[in-house]
Motif scaffolding. Sequence first.
Motif, PDB file in Angstrom:
ATOM      1  N   ILE A 233       0.853  -1.181   0.000  1.00  0.00           N
ATOM      2  CA  ILE A 233       0.000   0.000   0.000  1.00  0.00           C
ATOM      3  C   ILE A 233       0.891   1.233   0.000  1.00  0.00           C
ATOM      4  CG2 ILE A 233      -1.997  -1.077   1.086  1.00  0.00           C
ATOM      5  CD1 ILE A 233      -1.078   0.080   3.760  1.00  0.00           C
ATOM      6  N   TRP A 234       0.326   2.355  -0.387  1.00  0.00           N
ATOM      7  CA  TRP A 234       1.032   3.620  -0.537  1.00  0.00           C
ATOM      8  C   TRP A 234       0.491   4.557   0.543  1.00  0.00           C
ATOM      9  CZ3 TRP A 234       5.331   4.965  -2.737  1.00  0.00           C
ATOM     10  CH2 TRP A 234       5.564   6.217  -3.302  1.00  0.00           C
ATOM     11  N   VAL A 235       1.310   4.820   1.567  1.00  0.00           N
ATOM     12  CA  VAL A 235       0.831   5.547   2.750  1.00  0.00           C
ATOM     13  C   VAL A 235       1.524   6.899   2.877  1.00  0.00           C
ATOM     14  CG1 VAL A 235       0.350   3.361   3.909  1.00  0.00           C
ATOM     15  CG2 VAL A 235       2.503   4.525   4.363  1.00  0.00           C
ATOM     16  N   ASN A 236       0.793   7.867   3.386  1.00  0.00           N
ATOM     17  CA  ASN A 236       1.305   9.234   3.516  1.00  0.00           C
ATOM     18  C   ASN A 236       1.644   9.535   4.975  1.00  0.00           C
ATOM     19  OD1 ASN A 236       1.980  11.894   3.217  1.00  0.00           O
ATOM     20  ND2 ASN A 236      -0.043  12.583   2.566  1.00  0.00           N
ATOM     21  N   LEU A 237       2.779   9.034   5.432  1.00  0.00           N
ATOM     22  CA  LEU A 237       3.222   9.340   6.788  1.00  0.00           C
ATOM     23  C   LEU A 237       3.546  10.819   6.937  1.00  0.00           C
ATOM     24  CD1 LEU A 237       5.516   6.264   7.556  1.00  0.00           C
ATOM     25  CD2 LEU A 237       3.331   6.811   8.632  1.00  0.00           C
ATOM     26  N   GLY A 238       3.995  11.434   5.848  1.00  0.00           N
ATOM     27  CA  GLY A 238       4.297  12.866   5.901  1.00  0.00           C
ATOM     28  C   GLY A 238       3.071  13.693   6.222  1.00  0.00           C
ATOM     29  N   GLY A 239       1.911  13.277   5.686  1.00  0.00           N
ATOM     30  CA  GLY A 239       0.681  13.985   5.989  1.00  0.00           C
ATOM     31  C   GLY A 239       0.318  13.883   7.459  1.00  0.00           C
ATOM     32  N   LYS A 240       0.543  12.714   8.034  1.00  0.00           N
ATOM     33  CA  LYS A 240       0.254  12.510   9.448  1.00  0.00           C
ATOM     34  C   LYS A 240       1.247  13.254  10.340  1.00  0.00           C
ATOM     35  CE  LYS A 240      -1.176  10.573  13.307  1.00  0.00           C
ATOM     36  NZ  LYS A 240      -2.452  10.964  13.948  1.00  0.00           N
ATOM     37  N   LEU A 241       2.533  13.232   9.957  1.00  0.00           N
ATOM     38  CA  LEU A 241       3.580  13.805  10.799  1.00  0.00           C
ATOM     39  C   LEU A 241       3.839  15.275  10.509  1.00  0.00           C
ATOM     40  CD1 LEU A 241       6.102  10.813  10.705  1.00  0.00           C
ATOM     41  CD2 LEU A 241       4.360  11.317  12.430  1.00  0.00           C
ATOM     42  N   GLY A 242       3.141  15.832   9.534  1.00  0.00           N
ATOM     43  CA  GLY A 242       3.262  17.265   9.261  1.00  0.00           C
ATOM     44  C   GLY A 242       4.520  17.659   8.510  1.00  0.00           C
ATOM     45  N   PHE A 243       4.933  16.864   7.525  1.00  0.00           N
ATOM     46  CA  PHE A 243       6.105  17.224   6.720  1.00  0.00           C
ATOM     47  C   PHE A 243       5.841  18.516   5.950  1.00  0.00           C
ATOM     48  CE2 PHE A 243       8.080  12.733   5.931  1.00  0.00           C
ATOM     49  CZ  PHE A 243       8.151  12.551   7.298  1.00  0.00           C
TER      50      PHE A 243
ATOM     51  N   TYR B 123      11.181   6.056  -5.427  1.00  0.00           N
ATOM     52  CA  TYR B 123      10.333   5.784  -6.585  1.00  0.00           C
ATOM     53  C   TYR B 123      10.147   7.030  -7.453  1.00  0.00           C
ATOM     54  CZ  TYR B 123       9.345   1.588  -3.922  1.00  0.00           C
ATOM     55  OH  TYR B 123       9.484   0.416  -3.223  1.00  0.00           O
ATOM     56  N   HIS B 124      11.019   8.007  -7.249  1.00  0.00           N
ATOM     57  CA  HIS B 124      11.025   9.230  -8.054  1.00  0.00           C
ATOM     58  C   HIS B 124       9.746  10.041  -7.871  1.00  0.00           C
ATOM     59  CE1 HIS B 124      14.591   7.718 -10.259  1.00  0.00           C
ATOM     60  NE2 HIS B 124      14.006   6.557 -10.074  1.00  0.00           N
ATOM     61  N   TYR B 125       9.175   9.984  -6.678  1.00  0.00           N
ATOM     62  CA  TYR B 125       7.957  10.753  -6.438  1.00  0.00           C
ATOM     63  C   TYR B 125       8.342  12.159  -6.022  1.00  0.00           C
ATOM     64  CZ  TYR B 125       3.000  11.259  -5.323  1.00  0.00           C
ATOM     65  OH  TYR B 125       1.679  11.630  -5.320  1.00  0.00           O
ATOM     66  N   ASP B 126       7.592  13.148  -6.524  1.00  0.00           N
ATOM     67  CA  ASP B 126       7.949  14.545  -6.270  1.00  0.00           C
ATOM     68  C   ASP B 126       7.196  15.151  -5.095  1.00  0.00           C
ATOM     69  OD1 ASP B 126       5.485  14.531  -7.489  1.00  0.00           O
ATOM     70  OD2 ASP B 126       5.906  16.176  -8.890  1.00  0.00           O
ATOM     71  N   LYS B 127       6.447  14.318  -4.347  1.00  0.00           N
ATOM     72  CA  LYS B 127       5.723  14.805  -3.172  1.00  0.00           C
ATOM     73  C   LYS B 127       6.240  14.055  -1.953  1.00  0.00           C
ATOM     74  CE  LYS B 127       1.666  15.796  -5.993  1.00  0.00           C
ATOM     75  NZ  LYS B 127       2.365  15.432  -7.244  1.00  0.00           N
ATOM     76  N   PRO B 128       7.025  14.687  -1.093  1.00  0.00           N
ATOM     77  CA  PRO B 128       7.646  13.972   0.026  1.00  0.00           C
ATOM     78  C   PRO B 128       6.638  13.488   1.056  1.00  0.00           C
ATOM     79  CG  PRO B 128       8.012  16.340   0.214  1.00  0.00           C
ATOM     80  CD  PRO B 128       7.396  16.116  -1.122  1.00  0.00           C
ATOM     81  N   GLY B 129       7.011  12.399   1.718  1.00  0.00           N
ATOM     82  CA  GLY B 129       6.204  11.903   2.829  1.00  0.00           C
ATOM     83  C   GLY B 129       5.511  10.583   2.575  1.00  0.00           C
ATOM     84  N   TRP B 130       5.544  10.102   1.330  1.00  0.00           N
ATOM     85  CA  TRP B 130       4.878   8.844   0.992  1.00  0.00           C
ATOM     86  C   TRP B 130       5.862   7.676   1.098  1.00  0.00           C
ATOM     87  CZ3 TRP B 130      -0.332   8.291  -0.178  1.00  0.00           C
ATOM     88  CH2 TRP B 130      -1.053   9.475  -0.325  1.00  0.00           C
TER      89      TRP B 130
END
Length: 541
Positions: free
Chosen positions: A465-475, A505-512
Amino acid sequence: MTTASPAPRNPNRLSLQPPAGLPALPASPSPLSSARSATFPRPINQTRPGIAFDLPDSDPNEASTRGTENSEYTLIGCLAGLSISTLPSLSSLDGESEEQRRIYLGPKLSDRATGGPDAGPLIERFSCLFKDQYNCATNPKGIVSMGVAENFLMEKECIELFSKALAKNLLASDLSYGNDLWGSRRIKSALAGFYNDWFDPAEPIQPDHMITGNGCSAVLDQLFYTLMDEGEAILIAAPYYTGFDRDLIGRARVRIVPVHIPDDLDPCGPESLEAFETQLQQLKSEGIVTRAVILCNPQNPLGRTYPRSTLLAYAKFCEEQDLHLVSDEIYALSVYDTPDWKEAVPFTSMMSVDVEKELGMDFDRARVHVVYGMSKDFCANGLRVGSLISQHNPLLLRAMANISMLMKISSPADIIWSSLLTDSTALTAFISENRRRLAEAHALTRGWFTARGVPVANSNAGHFIWVNLGGKLGFEEGEAGVKEEKKVFQELLDGGVYIAPGTAYHYDKPGWYRVTFSIARDNLLVGLGKIERILDLTVTA
């Protein structure tokens, strides 16, 4: 003759330092290690509350030295060094070769082998990771691996089926080169029947439409070596499977160009091809030739299947731009029910799409090539069996046949897979049960993160799964967010759990992060418990 002094090493084993005896890293930064400069200063709180599972006792000093190491000597530092979308410029190759010669004092190696990204440090650290994996009985302080896409949910069934297949079907002829230099007639016949039964091809697959090899990595390596010249570009939607960098750049020396889909477009929808058009024109303005597009369906790391309309949009784009279209379908049958996401679409193979009939346009079917293997859907990464299906390009298959002996699969692997593929009862039962277990593990893991307020992207396929820990931790966004992502990655690794960061994975939005759930249930629960403790996640009301 002077010898290079050993590179400084942090004694913390969970930093994944190279084992003794491996070559020292360069004393001064090379062009490929310039990005490896961040440190991870925040200490881990080993006593944070909120843990939901019984965990083995941990050493309170286990991560006490974390924060002093330079990221050049950590796994994330190596990932950063290999996360490239293009080859080095021609003007930089001589300098990189000189750097290689500075740290290697033997006879000169070839520029084509040493002028690209240096995978050595990454390989060394992954070797350390694999050697220190968690086991509740034999290695309770090891690392719980939730960052590698392997499926252990059908382990007992695989051992039983594969052992019987080998015991019953090994022939004296299997000790020879066999009856075909690029895959036995047995395996190609079995695969043709399998594809015709499970992939719904627009026209029947014949055994002479394919070449087999020892894993999809080997097949992709030789495919792009044959399709493209050095320096030509491939477009692929980002985030994308980071192994493509190794498979396509290492020997074929092509450019992988990530296409970042704008937030207002569905990354798996037909409208995403607008971003491909923009990127193609940008490359043209820079004088770079684009030769191919890769479609990873189901998508890795997003774990999503593409709708038929998107496959048609890809085909139309490649026809209009005269590009090869390579569809990597290695997770084709690892698609499962997702009651919480009713909009998920079933898997559709590119082999089933009749572009001329469905779009009413001329279409050169020689540009379509499909790659599939045994590793994921059949839970056997180690058996190394892959295949290429190209129904309308005999010249490609003939050219690849010239070097196919370099990737010929072993007779035991050939026997095991062909035996299962031709046993319709066992095959159907295996696929059905695997899907059921994947759905169960997916629901458990998704629910665990959701209960703790961590955003999880919708998915219905794959092992992760693809999870957004950055969203939870306030990156934060931008470079500050990237540094936070790397810091959290290292904290988790030092604390004994490995998940894969989105930047790899070359994603441009940090935190995933990509989190693999298809591991033994006990290991999964221990790994989730470590994540909960280290990041101080608690169940929300």
